[in-house]
Design a protein around this motif. Structure first.
Motif, PDB file in Angstrom:
ATOM      1  N   UNK A  27       0.937  -1.052   0.107  1.00  0.00           N
ATOM      2  CA  UNK A  27      -0.028   0.072   0.081  1.00  0.00           C
ATOM      3  C   UNK A  27       0.892   1.309   0.027  1.00  0.00           C
ATOM      4  N   UNK A  28       1.900   1.153   0.754  1.00  0.00           N
ATOM      5  CA  UNK A  28       2.644   2.361   0.819  1.00  0.00           C
ATOM      6  C   UNK A  28       3.585   2.649  -0.446  1.00  0.00           C
ATOM      7  N   UNK A  29       3.859   1.402  -0.927  1.00  0.00           N
ATOM      8  CA  UNK A  29       4.467   1.480  -2.607  1.00  0.00           C
ATOM      9  C   UNK A  29       3.580   2.286  -3.530  1.00  0.00           C
ATOM     10  N   UNK A  30       2.484   1.714  -3.530  1.00  0.00           N
ATOM     11  CA  UNK A  30       1.492   2.036  -4.493  1.00  0.00           C
ATOM     12  C   UNK A  30       1.107   3.502  -4.291  1.00  0.00           C
ATOM     13  N   UNK A  80       2.114  16.596   0.817  1.00  0.00           N
ATOM     14  CA  UNK A  80       0.793  16.861   1.188  1.00  0.00           C
ATOM     15  C   UNK A  80      -0.190  16.082   1.903  1.00  0.00           C
ATOM     16  N   UNK A  81       0.450  14.897   2.190  1.00  0.00           N
ATOM     17  CA  UNK A  81      -0.558  13.779   2.638  1.00  0.00           C
ATOM     18  C   UNK A  81      -0.589  13.693   4.277  1.00  0.00           C
ATOM     19  N   UNK A  82      -1.479  13.289   4.711  1.00  0.00           N
ATOM     20  CA  UNK A  82      -1.162  12.652   6.037  1.00  0.00           C
ATOM     21  C   UNK A  82      -0.668  11.497   6.157  1.00  0.00           C
ATOM     22  N   UNK A  83       0.138  11.086   7.406  1.00  0.00           N
ATOM     23  CA  UNK A  83       0.458   9.656   7.490  1.00  0.00           C
ATOM     24  C   UNK A  83      -0.465   8.603   7.305  1.00  0.00           C
ATOM     25  N   UNK A  84      -1.676   8.645   7.651  1.00  0.00           N
ATOM     26  CA  UNK A  84      -2.637   7.947   7.378  1.00  0.00           C
ATOM     27  C   UNK A  84      -3.020   7.549   5.895  1.00  0.00           C
ATOM     28  N   UNK A  86      -0.522   8.055   3.611  1.00  0.00           N
ATOM     29  CA  UNK A  86       0.322   7.469   2.726  1.00  0.00           C
ATOM     30  C   UNK A  86       0.130   5.982   2.965  1.00  0.00           C
ATOM     31  N   UNK A  87      -0.221   5.439   4.224  1.00  0.00           N
ATOM     32  CA  UNK A  87       0.022   4.059   4.606  1.00  0.00           C
ATOM     33  C   UNK A  87      -1.331   3.387   4.448  1.00  0.00           C
ATOM     34  N   UNK A  88      -2.424   4.159   4.038  1.00  0.00           N
ATOM     35  CA  UNK A  88      -3.893   3.245   4.122  1.00  0.00           C
ATOM     36  C   UNK A  88      -3.637   2.206   3.090  1.00  0.00           C
ATOM     37  N   UNK A 115     -19.907 -10.403   9.231  1.00  0.00           N
ATOM     38  CA  UNK A 115     -19.664 -10.117   7.901  1.00  0.00           C
ATOM     39  C   UNK A 115     -18.274  -9.670   7.600  1.00  0.00           C
ATOM     40  N   UNK A 116     -18.375  -8.229   7.876  1.00  0.00           N
ATOM     41  CA  UNK A 116     -16.977  -7.543   8.014  1.00  0.00           C
ATOM     42  C   UNK A 116     -16.567  -6.939   9.213  1.00  0.00           C
ATOM     43  N   UNK A 117     -15.387  -6.700   9.413  1.00  0.00           N
ATOM     44  CA  UNK A 117     -14.964  -5.789  10.478  1.00  0.00           C
ATOM     45  C   UNK A 117     -14.222  -4.652   9.985  1.00  0.00           C
ATOM     46  N   UNK A 118     -14.117  -3.357  10.591  1.00  0.00           N
ATOM     47  CA  UNK A 118     -13.444  -2.573  10.039  1.00  0.00           C
ATOM     48  C   UNK A 118     -12.186  -2.298  10.757  1.00  0.00           C
ATOM     49  N   UNK A 119     -11.002  -2.082   9.795  1.00  0.00           N
ATOM     50  CA  UNK A 119      -9.432  -2.131  10.420  1.00  0.00           C
ATOM     51  C   UNK A 119      -9.139  -0.910  11.028  1.00  0.00           C
ATOM     52  N   UNK A 120      -9.975   0.296  11.048  1.00  0.00           N
ATOM     53  CA  UNK A 120      -9.649   1.436  11.661  1.00  0.00           C
ATOM     54  C   UNK A 120     -10.840   1.885  11.863  1.00  0.00           C
ATOM     55  N   UNK A 121     -10.545   3.112  12.532  1.00  0.00           N
ATOM     56  CA  UNK A 121     -11.574   4.031  13.064  1.00  0.00           C
ATOM     57  C   UNK A 121     -12.373   4.921  12.182  1.00  0.00           C
TER      58      UNK A 121
END
Length: 202
Positions: A27-30, A80-84, A86-88, A115-121
């Motif tokens: 994800x970081x690479x892309x 001009x990105x947040x850390x989140x 860039x790493x999302x 069914x699904x669980x959210x990986x982040x807030x």
């Protein structure tokens, strides 16, 4: 193992399990390459802006290095990105859960299917939709980083984007990146569908 220029070459330790680490690394690479090119920056120019070596930036963009938090923060700030952002880890395609493939867990007298669980807030919006037969919804999208979850209560519906199309029956569930246009299409029978749209906090 950490190199001299701020990169941990063993991906198995910093982000948890090897599979999770590989997902974050990819994800970081892309994200880095996509945004760098969108900003019109060469690797050399980004290196000059951040003080991060060209070799390390190239390794990160190829997904073969595990940069430190400090390096990632410098790269994110320069772009001009947040850390989140860039790493999302973005959804690369629709994720389907068929009713017949998802065995419920018995809890007392209740049968519970996760069914699904959210990986982040995330902020979210939950809605119930009754779609008549022979209906094609208006196109919709929900902003950068948004994820849509759909669960078919009854009937059948097809979810379409420019890249893919998935038909869901009662009891099926779908999760997909909803920042691009998508539509819900019914055939000969109406459909009741629950949708939950989660929005990134970034």
């Amino acid at each position: 193992m950490r190199s001299e220029n701020g990169v941990a070459l063993d991906m198995s330790g910093s982000f948890g399990a090897p599979a999770e680490a590989a997902g974050v690394r990819d994800a970081i690479a892309a994200n880095l390459r996509r945004v760098r090119l969108a900003r019109g920056l060469s690797v050399r120019e980004l290196a000059e802006l951040t003080g991060v070596s060209k070799a390390l930036i190239s390794q990160v963009e190829r997904g073969v290095a595990n940069p430190t938090v400090e390096v990632l923060s410098r790269l994110a700030t320069a772009l001009g990105l947040t850390f989140g952002e860039l790493t999302r880890v973005n959804l690369m395609g629709p994720e389907v859960i068929r009713r017949v493939e998802n065995v419920p867990l018995l809890v007392g007298d209740s049968a519970i299917r996760t069914l699904f669980a959210a990986p982040d807030r995330r902020r979210f919006e939950l809605a119930e939709g009754d779609i008549p037969a022979g209906t094609r919804s208006a196109k919709s999208s929900h902003g950068r980083g948004s994820v849509e979850h759909a669960y078919v209560v009854s009937g059948e519906v097809t979810v379409e984007t420019a890249q893919w199309s998935v038909t869901l029956a009662a009891g099926d569930a779908l999760r997909f990146a909803s920042e691009s246009d998508h539509v819900y299409v019914t055939g000969a029978v109406p459909c009741r569908v629950l949708t939950l749209i989660s929005f990134s906090e970034d």
